[in-house]
Design an enzyme around this catalytic site. Sequence first.
Site, PDB file in Angstrom:
ATOM      1  N   ASP A 171      55.133  84.901  58.339  1.00  0.00           N
ATOM      2  CA  ASP A 171      55.132  83.692  57.515  1.00  0.00           C
ATOM      3  C   ASP A 171      54.882  82.508  58.435  1.00  0.00           C
ATOM      4  O   ASP A 171      54.686  82.680  59.644  1.00  0.00           O
ATOM      5  CB  ASP A 171      56.454  83.551  56.737  1.00  0.00           C
ATOM      6  CG  ASP A 171      56.224  82.904  55.371  1.00  0.00           C
ATOM      7  OD1 ASP A 171      55.736  81.761  55.353  1.00  0.00           O
ATOM      8  OD2 ASP A 171      56.509  83.531  54.338  1.00  0.00           O
ATOM      9  N   HIS A 206      50.720  80.894  54.058  1.00  0.00           N
ATOM     10  CA  HIS A 206      51.896  81.239  54.872  1.00  0.00           C
ATOM     11  C   HIS A 206      51.439  81.752  56.243  1.00  0.00           C
ATOM     12  O   HIS A 206      51.992  82.720  56.772  1.00  0.00           O
ATOM     13  CB  HIS A 206      52.760  82.277  54.147  1.00  0.00           C
ATOM     14  CG  HIS A 206      53.490  81.705  52.966  1.00  0.00           C
ATOM     15  ND1 HIS A 206      54.533  80.825  53.097  1.00  0.00           N
ATOM     16  CD2 HIS A 206      53.319  81.858  51.629  1.00  0.00           C
ATOM     17  CE1 HIS A 206      54.974  80.478  51.891  1.00  0.00           C
ATOM     18  NE2 HIS A 206      54.257  81.079  50.983  1.00  0.00           N
ATOM     19  N   GLU A 259      51.215  81.459  47.121  1.00  0.00           N
ATOM     20  CA  GLU A 259      51.407  80.061  47.506  1.00  0.00           C
ATOM     21  C   GLU A 259      50.414  79.551  48.548  1.00  0.00           C
ATOM     22  O   GLU A 259      50.780  78.788  49.438  1.00  0.00           O
ATOM     23  CB  GLU A 259      52.834  79.871  48.031  1.00  0.00           C
ATOM     24  CG  GLU A 259      53.877  80.254  47.017  1.00  0.00           C
ATOM     25  CD  GLU A 259      55.280  80.001  47.504  1.00  0.00           C
ATOM     26  OE1 GLU A 259      56.056  79.461  46.719  1.00  0.00           O
ATOM     27  OE2 GLU A 259      55.604  80.329  48.657  1.00  0.00           O
TER      28      GLU A 259
HETATM   29  C1  ACM Z   1      57.139  84.108  46.763  1.00  0.00           C
HETATM   30  O1  ACM Z   1      58.296  83.901  46.397  1.00  0.00           O
HETATM   31  N1  ACM Z   1      56.454  83.141  47.338  1.00  0.00           N
HETATM   32  C2  ACM Z   1      56.512  85.392  46.591  1.00  0.00           C
END
Ligand code: ACM
Length: 784
Positions: A204, A271, A334
């Site tokens: 991440d 991420h 995201e």
């Molecule tokens: C997530 O909670 N971004 C998968």
Amino acid sequence: MANSARTLGRWLGAISALCACSAAVAASAPFVPAAMPLLPLPAESAPASGSVTVATGTGIATPPGDAEAASAARLLIDRVATTRGIALRTVSSAATIRFVRDRTITGPEAYRLEIDATGIRIAAATRSGFFYGAMTLAQLLSPDQAFGQPVTLAGVTIKDAPRFAWRGLMVDVARHFQPLPSLYQIVDQMAAVKLNVLHLHLTDDQGWRFEVKRYPRLTALGAFRTPPSAGGPAPTTRIGGFYTQDQLRALVRYASERGITIVPEIDLPGHAQALVAAYPELGVLGDQPAVSHDWGVNPYLLDPGPRGVAFVEHVLDELIAVFPGSYVHLGGDEAVKDQWERAPKVQAQIKTLGLKNENALQSWLIDAFGRYLATKGRRLIGWDEILEGGLPPSASVMSWRGEQGAVDAANAGHDVVLSPAPTLYLDNLQSDQGDEPPGRLAVQTLADLYAYDPLPKGIDAARARHVLGAQANAWSEYLVTPYQMQHALFPRAAALAETTWSRAPRDFAGFTNRLARQVARWRRSGIEVADSAFAVTYAVQGTRGDALRKGKVAVALSTQAPVGTIRYTLDGSAPSARSPAYRAPLDLPPGATIKAAAFDADGRATARVRDFATSRAALLNRTPADLVACPDQTLALRMPLTPDAEANGPAFHVALFDTCSVYPAAPLDVATGFTVDVARFPRNFGLAHETADVRQHYRVTAFGELIVSLGCPVQQKGPAGPSSPAPVVVASFPLPDPAKTPTRMTFSGTLPRTRGDQDLCFQFTSPAAGPNYALASVQLSEPH
Ligand code: ACM
């Protein structure tokens, strides 16, 4: 998290062998005594004649040359030694407990357990079947909290197989690195309740945890970050860590012996800040960020061009050499596409490929990786955002933004795993007890998880087989230590285990009764199990102001889970099984301290004793758990003083979009003064497009003020109604220079006399860029 933000949270509140159809047992109403000390409940059980006593020295035999049965027997011996203190031993003949290979038992995880006067037989056709038979027997052999004593088992035949093939937990080792021993403990305790997928979120923005030999900087640089500052000098010590491939291979082997597949996740194209920090040439715009210390959504994306694709393929080559399970998780969540929008080379790529937009490019990328994985005999799974640009045919979907992603994908013929926030997000707190460790404040109780059914409405009956199962996710922004991780996972993992394994009708009371025994087993195994669901909660009846005015306070006691009898004392002593039983709200003069806990049928407390003080000063005090975020706040966090605090220190409640809290119904005819204890924090959140939603207040002094007012300034959407009078400012305190002052401070002032109860509002006008402020406590005072 991004526009629809996991961290911002504008939301409400094979594995080719894996299939949802491992039904080796009839679905017709089986006889399953709810009193059996089993969790999850088995598919079917029937009484048999006779009984067997098992004690230290009882023998176990496995078929000669059957390594899988021998492994299950060893694990049975270990488990029973830990949870019951009985030392079983392997023998070659005349065994009381026998493992039998029976190829007529169908289903990859099915087993049969027979107990009668002739002994105990565990029959299975597979390694997993043997293992689950062994775990069921281990639970039968630890039916209560006695230790070392023999156990007599009544005759029974259990035929068992799971309802769903994916019974998962996700552990985020990227936001906070979890030491390896912590992962082994989690594997052990998942296995004890027949959970079978451990999804590791390995990369991440805040850290890359998987050793890639071809790209050493991913871990040399990308696995460590420097924490943010709360105004003073930035910390310089790096925190983090990573796992070597050899360490992970050993973990995979260990998990596999226990029926658990590890699904690795490399999160992309978003991420990706730790990756771009380590290899800026694999980013989009050529800049070199630091490994992020900001939770939320950060802007760095993977280069979707040939260089980025080749990189991912190289990483996948090394990844699949370590993780033999069918599925590889490639994230997809995201990824705000700003960088792709701004990069000419990415725009050129979109044009060349004839794609509609950046979302379509993400789909194209995911599909390319799905195809690559398919050439290696593997399957791709991703978060439900991979649906946005059109779901690549090769992909399976993990649905987190509610269930719609799963419904759409399953109806289109893709396999899906249900993992919806907020219910299956274990970083949400499990109670509103004031002593919960940090997490998100969208409380998800044990009962909430137990009530969750992994088969959402809207999936066509013919497509239901595409629902592989469900998974609960422990995101670790606020779970720093193994203690905190375990506290979030256990006991809620048991609810998931029951709902994904068992077909038995839901019965929360029966579940909690069986869970109490599983909690005891987990504790014997050295696991930190949250007692939140069993702890006594106190609720003052009416307002505290009324209690102070009348000189009499009525307090109701309850527990989330209906287990045991609540007993209490008023004399300061610890309650015991002989203390008075709670029956109705206690009517007390202010001044008493109530100490209470629930006690089970054996007279054992089901949770630590919690206190409640009714002195006038205590009734006038509010802690973070009692304060309320100001109107229009949908997400608040319970945070430690520093984001990486290892100790279970104080925790504070913070809303991300406005630093405003309310002391509800403050009795301003009783109190004449106040003292607030304030804490200052780093503001370490990437809010992407939601940054604009952060309320910036007008400030008069350099670092802003703490403004105390009667009533809160309501942000009116339309004309102000008569019910929202303008707030009356009571006090305004300039905040000190963050660079030069400690992170804790106290402000005191006087209150105007008013009639009755009024909301007291605390608003910080410090710069929205941070640092952040929150109330540690508010104490009102009476005239002497
Ligand atoms: C997530 O909670 N971004 C998968």
